[in-house]
Scaffold this motif. Structure first.
Motif, PDB file in Angstrom:
ATOM      1  N   PHE A 138      -3.566  -4.057   4.901  1.00 50.38           N
ATOM      2  CA  PHE A 138      -3.564  -5.121   3.903  1.00 50.38           C
ATOM      3  C   PHE A 138      -3.648  -6.479   4.586  1.00 50.38           C
ATOM      4  O   PHE A 138      -3.039  -6.704   5.625  1.00 50.38           O
ATOM      5  CB  PHE A 138      -2.290  -5.070   3.042  1.00 50.38           C
ATOM      6  N   SER A 139      -4.424  -7.364   3.964  1.00 52.93           N
ATOM      7  CA  SER A 139      -4.529  -8.749   4.439  1.00 52.93           C
ATOM      8  C   SER A 139      -4.295  -9.722   3.288  1.00 52.93           C
ATOM      9  O   SER A 139      -3.376 -10.528   3.325  1.00 52.93           O
ATOM     10  CB  SER A 139      -5.910  -8.984   5.056  1.00 52.93           C
ATOM     11  N   ARG A 140      -5.097  -9.615   2.247  1.00 56.64           N
ATOM     12  CA  ARG A 140      -5.004 -10.540   1.115  1.00 56.64           C
ATOM     13  C   ARG A 140      -3.743 -10.301   0.299  1.00 56.64           C
ATOM     14  O   ARG A 140      -3.114 -11.242  -0.183  1.00 56.64           O
ATOM     15  CB  ARG A 140      -6.246 -10.399   0.228  1.00 56.64           C
ATOM     16  N   ARG A 141      -3.332  -9.039   0.139  1.00 54.96           N
ATOM     17  CA  ARG A 141      -2.135  -8.700  -0.644  1.00 54.96           C
ATOM     18  C   ARG A 141      -1.035  -8.125   0.240  1.00 54.96           C
ATOM     19  O   ARG A 141      -0.315  -7.220  -0.150  1.00 54.96           O
ATOM     20  CB  ARG A 141      -2.510  -7.703  -1.740  1.00 54.96           C
ATOM     21  N   LYS A 142      -0.908  -8.685   1.441  1.00 59.72           N
ATOM     22  CA  LYS A 142       0.032  -8.136   2.417  1.00 59.72           C
ATOM     23  C   LYS A 142       1.477  -8.278   1.966  1.00 59.72           C
ATOM     24  O   LYS A 142       2.272  -7.347   2.082  1.00 59.72           O
ATOM     25  CB  LYS A 142      -0.175  -8.837   3.765  1.00 59.72           C
ATOM     26  N   ALA A 143       1.859  -9.448   1.455  1.00 58.04           N
ATOM     27  CA  ALA A 143       3.250  -9.671   1.056  1.00 58.04           C
ATOM     28  C   ALA A 143       3.657  -8.744  -0.089  1.00 58.04           C
ATOM     29  O   ALA A 143       4.766  -8.190  -0.098  1.00 58.04           O
ATOM     30  CB  ALA A 143       3.458 -11.124   0.657  1.00 58.04           C
ATOM     31  N   LEU A 144       2.760  -8.543  -1.068  1.00 65.22           N
ATOM     32  CA  LEU A 144       3.065  -7.633  -2.175  1.00 65.22           C
ATOM     33  C   LEU A 144       3.215  -6.204  -1.673  1.00 65.22           C
ATOM     34  O   LEU A 144       4.135  -5.479  -2.080  1.00 65.22           O
ATOM     35  CB  LEU A 144       1.957  -7.702  -3.227  1.00 65.22           C
ATOM     36  N   ALA A 145       2.324  -5.780  -0.759  1.00 64.77           N
ATOM     37  CA  ALA A 145       2.405  -4.427  -0.212  1.00 64.77           C
ATOM     38  C   ALA A 145       3.722  -4.220   0.529  1.00 64.77           C
ATOM     39  O   ALA A 145       4.386  -3.181   0.372  1.00 64.77           O
ATOM     40  CB  ALA A 145       1.218  -4.172   0.723  1.00 64.77           C
ATOM     41  N   TYR A 146       4.123  -5.216   1.317  1.00 61.48           N
ATOM     42  CA  TYR A 146       5.399  -5.105   2.026  1.00 61.48           C
ATOM     43  C   TYR A 146       6.581  -5.127   1.060  1.00 61.48           C
ATOM     44  O   TYR A 146       7.593  -4.444   1.280  1.00 61.48           O
ATOM     45  CB  TYR A 146       5.541  -6.231   3.042  1.00 61.48           C
ATOM     46  N   GLY A 147       6.474  -5.913  -0.008  1.00 64.49           N
ATOM     47  CA  GLY A 147       7.553  -5.941  -0.992  1.00 64.49           C
ATOM     48  C   GLY A 147       7.783  -4.585  -1.633  1.00 64.49           C
ATOM     49  O   GLY A 147       8.920  -4.133  -1.776  1.00 64.49           O
ATOM     50  N   ILE A 148       6.694  -3.899  -1.992  1.00 66.58           N
ATOM     51  CA  ILE A 148       6.820  -2.564  -2.593  1.00 66.58           C
ATOM     52  C   ILE A 148       7.341  -1.560  -1.560  1.00 66.58           C
ATOM     53  O   ILE A 148       8.233  -0.754  -1.849  1.00 66.58           O
ATOM     54  CB  ILE A 148       5.461  -2.103  -3.150  1.00 66.58           C
ATOM     55  N   ALA A 149       6.780  -1.620  -0.337  1.00 65.16           N
ATOM     56  CA  ALA A 149       7.161  -0.638   0.682  1.00 65.16           C
ATOM     57  C   ALA A 149       8.626  -0.767   1.064  1.00 65.16           C
ATOM     58  O   ALA A 149       9.340   0.248   1.177  1.00 65.16           O
ATOM     59  CB  ALA A 149       6.273  -0.815   1.913  1.00 65.16           C
ATOM     60  N   MET A 150       9.111  -1.986   1.232  1.00 63.80           N
ATOM     61  CA  MET A 150      10.473  -2.172   1.718  1.00 63.80           C
ATOM     62  C   MET A 150      11.509  -2.179   0.614  1.00 63.80           C
ATOM     63  O   MET A 150      12.713  -2.219   0.894  1.00 63.80           O
ATOM     64  CB  MET A 150      10.547  -3.465   2.530  1.00 63.80           C
ATOM     65  N   SER A 151      11.069  -2.102  -0.642  1.00 65.79           N
ATOM     66  CA  SER A 151      12.036  -1.960  -1.735  1.00 65.79           C
ATOM     67  C   SER A 151      12.654  -0.573  -1.738  1.00 65.79           C
ATOM     68  O   SER A 151      13.626  -0.323  -2.458  1.00 65.79           O
ATOM     69  CB  SER A 151      11.357  -2.232  -3.079  1.00 65.79           C
ATOM     70  N   GLY A 152      12.099   0.354  -0.956  1.00 64.38           N
ATOM     71  CA  GLY A 152      12.679   1.694  -0.870  1.00 64.38           C
ATOM     72  C   GLY A 152      14.111   1.670  -0.385  1.00 64.38           C
ATOM     73  O   GLY A 152      14.908   2.551  -0.733  1.00 64.38           O
ATOM     74  N   SER A 153      14.486   0.659   0.405  1.00 62.76           N
ATOM     75  CA  SER A 153      15.858   0.576   0.897  1.00 62.76           C
ATOM     76  C   SER A 153      16.847   0.378  -0.253  1.00 62.76           C
ATOM     77  O   SER A 153      17.850   1.087  -0.362  1.00 62.76           O
ATOM     78  CB  SER A 153      15.973  -0.576   1.900  1.00 62.76           C
TER      79      SER A 153
END
Length: 486
Positions: A138-153
């Protein structure tokens, strides 16, 4: 087929299989960070069974957290030199083995080695490579992708905590650890989802290594047993590691590393001392546990919504500033906490702190990628998470010592808050200095361009005048016999 995919993937797809990478990273954060938080559910059972005090039992959680961050560079090295898939699968096997062996523990020292060291090492091999893979897709939507991925915690903690408590009641702590070990084996499934991708930037950076490998193979063919071969292999390995960790010499990354140390010191103690502080001001046990639940749920909201907001066009170029803003606000929340001594005041605190905690956690990989680039992201994240290890290990005991010494939580919370504010101010000051230097360079460049233009125009004028003068002299020489033009 993997080689074909690597050759064709020349830029981040910002979707497609990238969403499967996000799903895999989401499950990795559940199996690592959420399981680490849920180990605290076993504390009372461990204390009762082994008849030990809280301080000795609390080392289990500290060792797991510390090992996960301390060995994060090892996870980056394994994923870079083997593959991300191999690293995550190996980490899943080690973490599961540690939990299963821990179910047969006969002492706390046994749990230190199995549940602490072995499981923490497995989490380290899985955590940072999975996060780095999201940044490559991801480049353009990197922050959103990280937000979804790290919400698993946060989601994992919210779901697993009552489930683990139910398992303990039904099967005792040994059976619960055994089942949890089987659950963590899902890291192997997550690893299988991490399809490799090679970007243009990555291909160009790997060309010297490819040449080095080719020359090394040719040299082996000519002299397979010579000492020169061993020296050449060592030189190539040193060059590879030097190129892989060249970002360590970047001034921007050094400043980020120092700020991460202060930020990690401040963020850890709250998750240990929020419930005791709430109990000390007269909040009931159920209400204190409710505060932790609010903190976890709002943390999820912060992960996703802040990632989505900072991916918008208006904030896309200000993600670095948003990270500073989130860290600084968490520090301000710490400073206000000693004045909040009732449940109606602590609930807004939990919401605010939880939201911005999830916000800056989401932006850590984004800010790191902005500084070092996508190529070195895996190695850089390994170093960044490695820097979390020592603060995570020492900050809760230091805060506890301050509470014991002063008789209140004020000094401990103020120190944590000032640490996070200093982290934010340090990064902001570094960015301001960098912009001032860029402005000075631009001004100097404009001035030098203007001087060069004047000098060029003067040279042209001088050359034209000299040519006209030479022609006049030649014409006089023709008109007047015997006249010497020189």
């Amino acid at each position: 087929m993997t080689k074909v995919n690597r050759a064709r993937s020349t830029s981040p797809p910002d979707g497609g299989w990238g969403w499967m990478i996000v799903a895999g990273c989401f499950l990795v954060t559940i199996c690592t960070r959420a399981v680490t938080r849920c180990i605290s559910v076993f504390f009372v059972e461990f204390q009762t069974y082994f008849t030990q005090d809280y301080a000795q039992t609390a080392w289990i959680h500290s060792i797991v957290d510390c090992m996960t961050m301390l060995c994060a560079p090892l996870g980056s090295v394994v994923s870079n030199h083997l593959s991300c898939q191999v690293g995550i699968m190996l980490g899943g096997l080690l973490a599961s083995t540690g939990l299963i062996l821990g179910s047969f523990a006969t002492s706390l020292k046994h749990l230190y080695l199995t549940l602490g060291v072995l499981t923490g090492l497995g989490f380290a091999l899985s955590y940072s490579p999975a996060i780095a893979m999201v940044g490559k897709y991801f480049s353009r939507r990197k922050a959103l992708a990280y937000g979804i991925a790290m919400s698993g915690s946060g989601i994992g903690t919210f779901i697993l905590a009552p489930v683990v408590q139910l398992l303990i009641e039904q099967f005792s702590w040994r059976g619960a650890l055994l089942i949890l070990g089987g659950f963590v084996l899902n890291l192997c499934v997550c690893g299988a989802l991490m399809r490799p991708i090679t970007l243009k930037e990555y291909q160009t950076s790997q060309e010297p290594n490819h040449v080095c490998r080719t020359q090394k193979q040719d040299f082996k063919r000519t002299s397979p047993c010579s000492t020169w071969t061993k020296e050449w292999v060592q030189t190539c390995l040193c060059c590879s590691l030097q190129q892989e960790y060249s970002f360590l010499l970047m001034s921007d990354f050094i400043v980020l590393a120092i700020s991460v140390l202060f930020m990690a010191y401040g963020c850890s103690p709250l998750f240990v001392y929020l419930v005791p502080y709430a109990l000390s001001v007269g909040v009931s046990h159920q209400q204190a546990a409710f505060l932790m639940s609010i903190l976890g749920v709002i943390d999820i909201v912060g992960n996703i919504t802040f990632g989505w907001l900072t991916d918008r066009r208006c904030l896309k170029n200000y993600q670095y500033v948003c990270y500073l803003f989130a860290v600084g606000l968490d520090g301000l929340c710490y400073l206000c906490l000693p004045m909040l001594q009732s449940l109606p005041l602590l609930v807004p605190f939990s919401c605010t702190f939880g939201y911005f905690d999830g916000a800056y956690v989401t932006l850590i990989p984004v800010v790191t990628a902005e500084i070092v680039g996508t190529t070195s992201l895996s190695s850089a994240l390994g170093v960044v998470y490695f820097l979390h290890a020592v603060p995570y290990l020492v900050s809760p005991p230091i805060s506890g010592w301050l509470v014991d010494t002063t008789g209140s939580y004020t000094a401990a919370f103020l120190l944590c808050g000032l640490s996070m504010i200093f982290s934010s101010v340090l990064l902001g000051f570094a960015r301001l200095v960098k912009k001032m230097k860029k402005t000075q360079v631009r001004i100097l460049a404009k001035e030098s361009d203007a001087k060069l233009q004047l000098w060029t125009n003067g040279s042209v004028a001088y050359s034209v005048a000299s040519e006209l003068d030479q022609k006049d002299r030649e014409s006089v020489a023709i008109a007047v016999p015997g006249y010497n033009p020189t």
